[in-house]
Design an enzyme around this catalytic site. Structure first.
Site, PDB file in Angstrom:
ATOM      1  N   ASP A  34      -2.146  -2.349 -10.363  1.00  0.00           N
ATOM      2  CA  ASP A  34      -2.159  -3.051  -9.232  1.00  0.00           C
ATOM      3  C   ASP A  34      -2.299  -2.255  -7.956  1.00  0.00           C
ATOM      4  O   ASP A  34      -1.486  -1.336  -7.953  1.00  0.00           O
ATOM      5  CB  ASP A  34      -1.464  -3.907  -9.308  1.00  0.00           C
ATOM      6  CG  ASP A  34      -1.011  -4.838 -10.043  1.00  0.00           C
ATOM      7  OD1 ASP A  34      -0.434  -6.011  -9.955  1.00  0.00           O
ATOM      8  OD2 ASP A  34      -2.090  -5.443 -10.772  1.00  0.00           O
ATOM      9  N   LYS A  56      -4.799  -7.065  -6.194  1.00  0.00           N
ATOM     10  CA  LYS A  56      -4.109  -7.763  -5.559  1.00  0.00           C
ATOM     11  C   LYS A  56      -3.819  -8.246  -4.313  1.00  0.00           C
ATOM     12  O   LYS A  56      -3.066  -7.392  -3.891  1.00  0.00           O
ATOM     13  CB  LYS A  56      -3.705  -9.413  -6.537  1.00  0.00           C
ATOM     14  CG  LYS A  56      -4.336  -9.009  -7.775  1.00  0.00           C
ATOM     15  CD  LYS A  56      -3.015 -10.577  -8.114  1.00  0.00           C
ATOM     16  CE  LYS A  56      -3.270 -10.649 -10.112  1.00  0.00           C
ATOM     17  NZ  LYS A  56      -1.819 -11.197 -10.390  1.00  0.00           N
ATOM     18  N   MET A 170       6.871 -12.460  -1.770  1.00  0.00           N
ATOM     19  CA  MET A 170       5.592 -13.338  -1.536  1.00  0.00           C
ATOM     20  C   MET A 170       5.560 -14.537  -0.046  1.00  0.00           C
ATOM     21  O   MET A 170       5.704 -15.342  -0.556  1.00  0.00           O
ATOM     22  CB  MET A 170       5.264 -13.883  -2.414  1.00  0.00           C
ATOM     23  CG  MET A 170       4.480 -12.877  -3.765  1.00  0.00           C
ATOM     24  SD  MET A 170       4.080 -14.166  -4.837  1.00  0.00           S
ATOM     25  CE  MET A 170       5.623 -14.083  -6.002  1.00  0.00           C
TER      26      MET A 170
HETATM   27  N1  SAH Z   1       6.564  -8.215 -10.206  1.00  0.00           N
HETATM   28  C1  SAH Z   1       6.888  -7.157  -8.950  1.00  0.00           C
HETATM   29  C2  SAH Z   1       7.239  -8.711  -7.663  1.00  0.00           C
HETATM   30  C3  SAH Z   1       5.736  -8.531  -7.505  1.00  0.00           C
HETATM   31  S1  SAH Z   1       5.664 -10.368  -6.554  1.00  0.00           S
HETATM   32  C4  SAH Z   1       8.794  -6.676  -8.789  1.00  0.00           C
HETATM   33  O1  SAH Z   1       9.627  -6.709  -9.578  1.00  0.00           O
HETATM   34  O2  SAH Z   1       9.556  -6.288  -7.691  1.00  0.00           O
HETATM   35  C5  SAH Z   1       5.840  -9.528  -5.614  1.00  0.00           C
HETATM   36  C6  SAH Z   1       6.052  -9.276  -4.095  1.00  0.00           C
HETATM   37  O3  SAH Z   1       7.062  -8.350  -3.964  1.00  0.00           O
HETATM   38  C7  SAH Z   1       5.867  -9.059  -2.350  1.00  0.00           C
HETATM   39  O4  SAH Z   1       5.211 -10.350  -1.794  1.00  0.00           O
HETATM   40  C8  SAH Z   1       6.847  -8.620  -1.929  1.00  0.00           C
HETATM   41  O5  SAH Z   1       7.908 -10.019  -1.584  1.00  0.00           O
HETATM   42  C9  SAH Z   1       7.485  -7.993  -3.133  1.00  0.00           C
HETATM   43  N2  SAH Z   1       7.566  -6.382  -2.908  1.00  0.00           N
HETATM   44  C10 SAH Z   1       7.057  -5.830  -3.920  1.00  0.00           C
HETATM   45  N3  SAH Z   1       7.240  -4.140  -3.179  1.00  0.00           N
HETATM   46  C11 SAH Z   1       7.838  -4.226  -2.685  1.00  0.00           C
HETATM   47  C12 SAH Z   1       8.226  -3.377  -1.279  1.00  0.00           C
HETATM   48  N4  SAH Z   1       7.741  -2.065  -1.487  1.00  0.00           N
HETATM   49  N5  SAH Z   1       8.981  -3.715  -0.277  1.00  0.00           N
HETATM   50  C13 SAH Z   1       9.483  -4.611   0.115  1.00  0.00           C
HETATM   51  N6  SAH Z   1       9.310  -6.219  -1.030  1.00  0.00           N
HETATM   52  C14 SAH Z   1       8.028  -6.011  -2.630  1.00  0.00           C
END
Ligand code: SAH
Length: 245
Positions: A34, A56, A170
């Site tokens: 991803d 995505k 998100m």
């Molecule tokens: N499965 C992922 C989340 C997927 S949804 C998890 O467990 O982390 C994607 C969202 O995660 C992004 O829109 C943001 O809000 C958050 N996100 C993921 N990585 C991030 C990062 N390094 N810093 C800040 N927000 C993050």
């Protein structure tokens, strides 16, 4: 027929990959990854490993989920060890469940490898504990994606009157709607909010504000970013460690 490892890649910092995930990345014949999975992880793959990008970008899916499912399935027919690498944890807004169901229905074996979720680790790098004795006894992780749908939002805003820490994933582009909704249900305008952009990476940036000020302060931050709402945000002053010079 191969086996698919639905694997969490952690929140960004490559050192937050689990030992199990790293072992599988090194064994993989193909890695399907991803946008949010740190691409440096691919350097760990063995010679000849295939890479397939199914990135995505927030709500703008470059590949619909149905197609991603099919790509994983087709690779499982071709290769023995298939690693499906996903940002954070596969089950936290990661659609890992959907991918598992699709594969299971087609007789493909799969395993889930949990990852460190951004929902907890990113606030942690910003020195914001999601729970803290004497401040809050629980936290919620909510999709901010939904918030744009003002009239038909599925988010039960009325339930958020409590002092739980709320972490919105998100949600950056709907931060104004989220802040308005929380004030509408009675949270004070000076209630603490943090936005953390590109957490756990060298580009991490935390912006602290209130429900009233946060949109102006944080709206232009680069994604990925998450939002933390709650009194625990105030601990950032004392616990911030990663962004210190
Ligand atoms: N499965 C992922 C989340 C997927 S949804 C998890 O467990 O982390 C994607 C969202 O995660 C992004 O829109 C943001 O809000 C958050 N996100 C993921 N990585 C991030 C990062 N390094 N810093 C800040 N927000 C993050």
């Amino acid at each position: 027929m191969g086996k698919v490892y639905l694997t969490g890649a952690g929140p960004g910092d490559i050192d937050l990959l689990t030992v199990k995930a790293l072992r599988l990345v090194r064994e993989a014949d193909v890695i399907i990854y991803d946008r949010l999975a740190n691409a440096d992880i691919l350097n760990e793959a063995k010679d000849g490993c295939e890479f397939v990008y199914v990135g995505k970008k927030d709500s703008h899916h470059t590949l619909p989920q149905e197609e991603i499912n099919e790509v994983i399935y087709q690779n499982a027919l071709k290769y023995e060890t298939v690693v499906r690498l996903k940002g954070g944890d596969p089950f936290v807004f990661g659609r890992g469940g959907e991918e598992g169901i699709y594969l299971g229905e087609r007789g493909i074996k799969f395993e889930f490898i949990p990852g460190i979720t951004s929902a907890i680790a990113v606030p942690e790098y910003a020195g914001i504990p999601v729970t803290h004795r004497g401040i809050t006894v629980s936290f919620r992780v909510v999709t901010g994606h939904e918030a744009s749908n003002k009239s038909r939002s599925q988010i039960p805003w009325e339930n958020y009157k409590t002092d739980d820490t709320i972490i919105f994933l998100m949600g950056l582009h709907r931060l104004n709607v989220i802040a308005d909704k929380l004030m509408e249900i009675g949270k004070p305008a000076d209630y603490p909010v943090a936005v953390i952009s590109r957490g756990t990476t060298k580009d991490e940036k935390t912006v602290i504000g209130t429900l009233e000020t946060i949109w102006e302060k944080a709206r232009d931050l680069p994604t990925p970013a998450l939002i933390v709402v709650g009194e625990v945000v105030k601990l950032h002053d004392q616990l911030n460690w990663f962004e210190k010079p």
